[in-house]
Design an enzyme around this catalytic site. Structure first.
Site, PDB file in Angstrom:
ATOM      1  N   LYS A   1       0.821  -1.224   0.000  1.00 44.43           N
ATOM      2  CA  LYS A   1       0.000   0.000   0.000  1.00 44.43           C
ATOM      3  C   LYS A   1       0.852   1.270   0.000  1.00 44.43           C
ATOM      4  O   LYS A   1       0.730   2.121   0.878  1.00 44.43           O
ATOM      5  CB  LYS A   1      -0.944   0.011   1.201  1.00 44.43           C
ATOM      6  CG  LYS A   1      -1.902  -1.168   1.287  1.00 44.43           C
ATOM      7  CD  LYS A   1      -2.817  -1.028   2.495  1.00 44.43           C
ATOM      8  CE  LYS A   1      -3.784  -2.183   2.617  1.00 44.43           C
ATOM      9  NZ  LYS A   1      -3.116  -3.435   3.073  1.00 44.43           N
TER      10      LYS A   1
ATOM     11  N   ASP B   1       3.049   7.945  -0.941  1.00 46.68           N
ATOM     12  CA  ASP B   1       4.117   8.913  -0.697  1.00 46.68           C
ATOM     13  C   ASP B   1       4.119   9.905  -1.858  1.00 46.68           C
ATOM     14  O   ASP B   1       3.245   9.859  -2.724  1.00 46.68           O
ATOM     15  CB  ASP B   1       5.466   8.191  -0.575  1.00 46.68           C
ATOM     16  CG  ASP B   1       6.416   8.891   0.391  1.00 46.68           C
ATOM     17  OD1 ASP B   1       6.568  10.132   0.265  1.00 46.68           O
ATOM     18  OD2 ASP B   1       6.995   8.217   1.252  1.00 46.68           O
TER      19      ASP B   1
ATOM     20  N   THR C   1       8.969   9.351  -5.018  1.00 50.21           N
ATOM     21  CA  THR C   1       9.358   8.266  -4.110  1.00 50.21           C
ATOM     22  C   THR C   1       8.660   6.971  -4.500  1.00 50.21           C
ATOM     23  O   THR C   1       9.274   5.898  -4.508  1.00 50.21           O
ATOM     24  CB  THR C   1       9.015   8.644  -2.661  1.00 50.21           C
ATOM     25  OG1 THR C   1       9.783   9.780  -2.271  1.00 50.21           O
ATOM     26  CG2 THR C   1       9.314   7.500  -1.708  1.00 50.21           C
TER      27      THR C   1
ATOM     28  N   ARG D   1      -8.054 -15.167   7.656  1.00 54.59           N
ATOM     29  CA  ARG D   1      -8.254 -16.024   8.827  1.00 54.59           C
ATOM     30  C   ARG D   1      -9.251 -17.156   8.628  1.00 54.59           C
ATOM     31  O   ARG D   1      -9.185 -18.167   9.331  1.00 54.59           O
ATOM     32  CB  ARG D   1      -8.653 -15.155  10.020  1.00 54.59           C
ATOM     33  CG  ARG D   1      -7.445 -14.420  10.610  1.00 54.59           C
ATOM     34  CD  ARG D   1      -7.822 -13.350  11.610  1.00 54.59           C
ATOM     35  NE  ARG D   1      -8.325 -12.148  10.945  1.00 54.59           N
ATOM     36  CZ  ARG D   1      -8.339 -10.938  11.508  1.00 54.59           C
ATOM     37  NH1 ARG D   1      -7.884 -10.785  12.739  1.00 54.59           N
ATOM     38  NH2 ARG D   1      -8.804  -9.900  10.864  1.00 54.59           N
TER      39      ARG D   1
END
Length: 237
Positions: free
Chosen positions: A61, A64, A68, A214
């Protein structure tokens, strides 16, 4: 299009990951490597997973300044992963520069990783978004806005709730990926997710790919849980 559910390898280290993958010996999976595992193990883990024949969604994710993200994506392009992502909230320029970095960092004869953008996290409620992000619109409007922005920036798709997948498909195109986490099997614990659906529901309402954590990794029999989820997902093709 790839049909296997993506298994979220939400483990703290390679040892725990390897223990889990023993349940699937000889089977090629599509797995998601998130921040915790990647920051602990680094690129060596990705190499090991690719050597085992698995496809990889590297879920970092990025968010910036455009340059960058561009530089980081040039590096990520050489890691051999199949999907990477950014936050759409970083803006169109940032997304375009991320895509440019992937294109420039992908070697000759190699396939560029697909780039998708996070719209709103599936743990985010409408009330939370409006109160904490000061977005005074319905949650679905924010998701569709970010999805459209990513589409216009040339990205391959978005991360969204399955609940928004159909409208995103209708607003963009069927080829624009709708990768949907927040998937649970019927009767499973919800945990911190707010907007969840089952694999069958996700397919019916427009998901391209589903991410399951999960419900599989925490199951008593992870292999059986995966097969059940895969069957339910594929039956809705």
């Amino acid at each position: 299009m790839e049909q296997r559910p993506i298994i979220a390898l939400d483990f703290p280290n390679k040892e725990k990951t390897d223990q889990f993958l023993q349940h699937y010996k000889g089977e090629r999976l599509f797995v998601k490597v998130g921040m915790e595992l990647y920051y602990r193990e680094g690129p060596a883990l990705l190499t090991a997973l690719k050597e085992q024949g698995h496809r990889i969604f590297l879920d970092l994710k990025l968010h910036d300044i455009p340059n960058t993200v561009y530089s980081a994506m040039k590096v990520i392009a050489g890691l051999g992963v199949d999907i990477v992502n950014v936050h759409a909230a970083g803006g169109r320029k940032m997304m375009e520069m991320g895509l440019k970095g992937l294109e420039e960092g992908t070697g000759n004869g190699q396939t560029r990783p697909q780039l998708i953008a996070v719209t709103q996290l599936t743990s985010t409620s409408e009330e939370q978004m409006q109160k904490e992000q000061l977005i005074e619109r319905p949650l679905k409007d924010s998701v569709l806005h970010y999805a459209t922005l990513a589409y216009e920036a040339g990205l391959d798709g978005v991360v969204c709730s399955a609940l928004e997948a159909k409208e995103i498909r209708d607003t963009t195109s069927n080829q624009f990926l709708r990768v949907t986490p927040g998937i649970r099997m019927q009767g499973d614990t919800v945990h911190d997710q707010k907007r969840i659906v089952t694999p069958s529901e996700a397919r019916k309402i427009g998901s391209s790919l589903i991410v399951i954590g999960r419900s599989i990794t925490g199951a008593e029999d992870p292999y059986a849980a995966y097969k059940k989820a895969k069957l339910e997902w594929e039956l809705e093709k």
